[in-house]
Motif scaffolding. Structure first.
Motif, PDB file in Angstrom:
ATOM      1  N   ALA A 478       0.826  -1.210   0.000  1.00  0.00           N
ATOM      2  CA  ALA A 478       0.000   0.000   0.000  1.00  0.00           C
ATOM      3  C   ALA A 478       0.858   1.257   0.000  1.00  0.00           C
ATOM      4  O   ALA A 478       0.470   2.284  -0.572  1.00  0.00           O
ATOM      5  CB  ALA A 478      -0.934  -0.003   1.211  1.00  0.00           C
ATOM      6  N   TRP A 481       1.503   3.071  -3.213  1.00  0.00           N
ATOM      7  CA  TRP A 481       0.412   3.792  -3.857  1.00  0.00           C
ATOM      8  C   TRP A 481       0.191   5.095  -3.088  1.00  0.00           C
ATOM      9  O   TRP A 481      -0.225   5.066  -1.928  1.00  0.00           O
ATOM     10  CB  TRP A 481      -0.879   2.969  -3.848  1.00  0.00           C
ATOM     11  N   LEU A 484      -2.764   5.622  -0.794  1.00  0.00           N
ATOM     12  CA  LEU A 484      -2.980   4.732   0.344  1.00  0.00           C
ATOM     13  C   LEU A 484      -1.922   4.872   1.431  1.00  0.00           C
ATOM     14  O   LEU A 484      -1.933   4.110   2.405  1.00  0.00           O
ATOM     15  CB  LEU A 484      -3.031   3.270  -0.139  1.00  0.00           C
ATOM     16  N   GLU A 487      -3.330   5.498   5.011  1.00  0.00           N
ATOM     17  CA  GLU A 487      -3.920   4.298   5.596  1.00  0.00           C
ATOM     18  C   GLU A 487      -2.833   3.305   6.002  1.00  0.00           C
ATOM     19  O   GLU A 487      -2.941   2.648   7.046  1.00  0.00           O
ATOM     20  CB  GLU A 487      -4.895   3.652   4.612  1.00  0.00           C
ATOM     21  N   LEU A 535      -7.388  -2.571   3.639  1.00  0.00           N
ATOM     22  CA  LEU A 535      -6.227  -2.047   2.919  1.00  0.00           C
ATOM     23  C   LEU A 535      -5.844  -2.995   1.782  1.00  0.00           C
ATOM     24  O   LEU A 535      -5.466  -2.552   0.690  1.00  0.00           O
ATOM     25  CB  LEU A 535      -5.055  -1.865   3.888  1.00  0.00           C
ATOM     26  N   ALA A 538      -8.196  -2.355  -0.973  1.00  0.00           N
ATOM     27  CA  ALA A 538      -7.882  -1.071  -1.606  1.00  0.00           C
ATOM     28  C   ALA A 538      -6.691  -1.199  -2.543  1.00  0.00           C
ATOM     29  O   ALA A 538      -6.670  -0.587  -3.620  1.00  0.00           O
ATOM     30  CB  ALA A 538      -7.604  -0.013  -0.540  1.00  0.00           C
ATOM     31  N   VAL A 539      -5.696  -1.988  -2.150  1.00  0.00           N
ATOM     32  CA  VAL A 539      -4.539  -2.223  -3.028  1.00  0.00           C
ATOM     33  C   VAL A 539      -4.997  -2.886  -4.325  1.00  0.00           C
ATOM     34  O   VAL A 539      -4.574  -2.498  -5.428  1.00  0.00           O
ATOM     35  CB  VAL A 539      -3.489  -3.093  -2.311  1.00  0.00           C
ATOM     36  N   GLU A 542      -6.871  -0.221  -6.381  1.00  0.00           N
ATOM     37  CA  GLU A 542      -5.928   0.729  -6.977  1.00  0.00           C
ATOM     38  C   GLU A 542      -5.191   0.101  -8.153  1.00  0.00           C
ATOM     39  O   GLU A 542      -4.991   0.732  -9.195  1.00  0.00           O
ATOM     40  CB  GLU A 542      -4.915   1.202  -5.922  1.00  0.00           C
ATOM     41  N   LEU A 562     -12.558   1.932  -2.542  1.00  0.00           N
ATOM     42  CA  LEU A 562     -11.607   2.882  -1.959  1.00  0.00           C
ATOM     43  C   LEU A 562     -12.297   3.784  -0.931  1.00  0.00           C
ATOM     44  O   LEU A 562     -11.720   4.103   0.116  1.00  0.00           O
ATOM     45  CB  LEU A 562     -10.964   3.721  -3.061  1.00  0.00           C
ATOM     46  N   CYS A 565     -12.891   1.800   2.252  1.00  0.00           N
ATOM     47  CA  CYS A 565     -11.617   1.680   2.967  1.00  0.00           C
ATOM     48  C   CYS A 565     -11.325   2.979   3.726  1.00  0.00           C
ATOM     49  O   CYS A 565     -10.976   2.948   4.913  1.00  0.00           O
ATOM     50  CB  CYS A 565     -10.496   1.364   1.984  1.00  0.00           C
ATOM     51  N   ARG A 566     -11.492   4.084   3.047  1.00  0.00           N
ATOM     52  CA  ARG A 566     -11.239   5.376   3.678  1.00  0.00           C
ATOM     53  C   ARG A 566     -12.179   5.585   4.876  1.00  0.00           C
ATOM     54  O   ARG A 566     -11.766   6.078   5.926  1.00  0.00           O
ATOM     55  CB  ARG A 566     -11.426   6.497   2.650  1.00  0.00           C
TER      56      ARG A 566
END
Length: 601
Positions: A478, A481, A484, A487, A535, A538-539, A542, A562, A565-566
């Motif tokens: 992460a 990116w 991210l 996070e 996370l 999210a990876v 992304e 995303l 996740c946020r």
């Protein structure tokens, strides 16, 4: 939009996050590919849509009743389970040598999750049967497997697990059910078993009860507990169903939720002998039962997630259609109303549901993936590592979804407002159904003691080291990116706090004080794990976006990932700081409180 399944998310979790495609390359699963998996899920959705979903509300209102010594259930349940059996779902994850399809447990979990989402009460009968069959497959004799496995995997005979007793509850060392040798290798099993789901009905040709009981003269406590197969109807050597085995129905319990799953008090040796056969070795019954319960705990966590998903999808659809109020910047009372999904607080409640439900689905899916991975490994060290990691995550996978996806169901009711509390809408049923999951297969408190009292301490904390190592790998990915990095830093801090808290609490010489806040520890531990899971998702999102693999139609899906996740990292993960601070302080407010002081004079 479907009311009970979100296939795009299932595909994402299986193939983009967990890389099921790589698992299918292993010789054990080589007979299957992505097309096979899609066909299985398509079939599950079709059967659930035709047979399970239409009777959910009717079954909830017309729950099983005790009449003339038997249980009466609406006809649609038998029809639904017959369709499930005909499609081969009882045997999905069993080996081909046993008559199964040898699909990955991950695929079986999500396929059965579709049924749970459509009608949790009906899906429980199959869940109990496959869990019992799996235990029989692991510990039964060759003869027991020959006689009992085929009809269970065909869905002709159903199964149960009989642990609790009226006076014992979760304290299994205090059970009093007895199993006395008859002299021919069988046993006469006697005693009462309480809270037995699927314990009596006319839905199958036979019911195979897996019963914990004590053999006279055995060791005291849990070391004296053995496991027995006690069928409702006796079974001949050639598999023929014979006379009643004197398993008497003592009564039907009427529950708050999951009303369509009959729950019974059973009396063994009721007016005659209940004959059973010993499974495995004497005194090993609890160990065998917990083999089943550990897998059942993952399944309970997943059913909690899917029940949460049902509420989320319904409330989302409602919020997109329900017109009420105007945007805060619009002061004109004559202007058109907007869908409530436009209001910030409704978005908050929807995001909270999405974060809990999709996080829980991914966690339980990962646990199933570990089960599959372990079966493909020949290296004993690698297998032991997977076992340690799975053992550590199991109490989390059971408890976190059943607690926080229940909260998601509560928010679904809130979004519907007053309508949400009426039976004209299903969200109040989803809540009631899900309310049982924090208790099923061990309560939240029991799971907390298991995690803090045993799992994080085993082998010098080897399981925790493995988990933190895997979380660290995701944090590293992460960090590459830019979107991210925040996070990644937050999760790194949370993991460090988890480690320090675990060290401080496990170093406490007073075990009662050290475990006093085990439930809070479990909840915060679960938040760290779900933070990792989000996370990880999210990876994957992304990567799909940046590599331009996401089609235009999928852009919103990945952006939703995303955003969820946020949300979790902004609204949920920060809570672990206060919780871990309390846990590591070894506060004795609860443990030292005098119960007499609860009494009002």
């Amino acid at each position: 939009m479907s009311e009970f399944v979100q296939r795009r998310d299932i595909d994402f979790l299986m193939f983009e996050m967990l890389d099921l495609g790589k698992l299918l390359e292993a010789p054990r699963f080589a007979a299957h590919d992505r097309a096979t998996v899609s066909a299985v899920l398509d079939s599950a959705e079709a059967v659930a849509r035709k047979y399970y979903h239409p009777i959910a509300a009717e079954l909830d209102v017309n729950e099983p009743e005790f009449a003339q010594g038997r249980v009466e259930i609406i006809p649609g349940v038998r029809e639904a389970l017959g369709a499930y059996a005909e499609a081969g779902f009882f045997a999905t994850a069993f080996d081909e040598d046993d008559g199964g399809l040898q699909l990955p447990a991950l695929v079986s979990l999500f396929a059965n999750g579709i049924f749970s989402c459509a009608n949790l009460s009906v899906s429980n009968y199959a869940f109990l049967t496959t869990a019992s069959a799996n235990m029989l497959r692991a510990f039964g004799s060759r003869e027991q497997r020959r006689v009992f496995l085929p009809p269970m995997l065909e869905g002709r005979w159903f199964g149960t697990m009989c642990l609790s007793e009226p006076q014992a509850g979760s304290s299994l060392s205090d059970i009093v059910a007895r199993a006395e040798p008859t002299g021919d290798g069988s046993y006469r099993v006697s005693g009462a078993k309480m809270w037995i789901s699927g314990g009596d009905h006319e839905l199958s040709e036979n019911i195979i009860h897996m019963v914990l009981a004590k053999i006279p003269g055995g060791a005291p406590g849990v070391k004296g507990i053995s496991l027995f197969i006690v069928p409702r109807y006796r079974v001949a050597d050639d598999g023929r169903v014979e006379e009643w085995n004197h398993v008497g129905l003592g009564g039907v319990n009427h529950k708050m939720g999951q009303r369509g799953t009959v729950n019974c008090l059973l009396n063994f040796s009721d007016g005659g002998d209940s004959i059973g056969t010993l499974v495995g070795e004497p005194g090993r019954g609890l160990a065998y039962m917990f083999h089943m319960m550990n897998e059942a705990r993952i399944a309970v966590g997943h059913s909690a997630a899917m029940c949460g998903l049902a509420g989320y999808l319904y409330s989302l659809g409602y919020a997109q259609e329900r017109l009420q109020g105007r945007r805060s910047t619009d002061k004109d009372p004559t202007s058109p109303q907007v869908p409530i999904v436009e209001h910030a607080d409704v978005k908050r409640m929807l995001l909270a549901q999405k974060a809990a439900v999709e996080g829980a689905m991914a966690l339980t899916g990962y646990c199933a993936y570990l089960v599959d991975t372990q079966k493909t490994l020949s290296d004993t060290t690698a297998r032991a590592e997977i076992e340690a990691l799975l053992g550590l995550l199991t109490p989390v996978a059971k408890s976190w979804p059943s607690e926080h996806c229940l909260e998601a169901n509560k928010l679904a009711i809130q979004i519907l407002g007053g309508y949400g509390y009426t039976r004209d809408y299903p969200v109040e049923r989803f809540y009631r159904d899900n309310r049982l999951n924090p208790i099923h297969e061990g309560s939240f408190g029991i799971q907390g003691i298991d995690l803090l009292g045993r799992k994080v301490r085993m082998d010098g904390g080897a399981g925790l080291d493995l988990l933190c190592g895997r979380i660290g790998e995701t944090i590293s990915q992460a960090s590459s990116w830019p979107a991210l990095t925040r996070e990644a830093e937050q999760l790194d801090e949370a993991v460090a706090l988890l480690r320090s808290t675990t060290h401080d609490v496990t170093s406490c010489s007073d075990s009662s004080l050290g475990l006093a806040n085990a439930t809070l520890y479990l909840d915060a531990f679960g938040h760290v794990v779900i933070g990792w899971i989000w996370l990880w998702q999210a990876v994957a999102a992304e990567r799909a976006i940046r590599e331009r693999r996401a089609a235009a139609a999928d852009g919103g899906f990945y952006r939703g990932k995303l955003a969820a996740c946020r949300y979790f990292f902004r609204y949920e993960l920060p809570k672990v700081h206060a919780t871990f601070s309390l846990v590591r302080s070894l506060d004795d407010t609860c443990s030292s409180f005098d119960p007499a002081d609860f009494i009002v004079q």
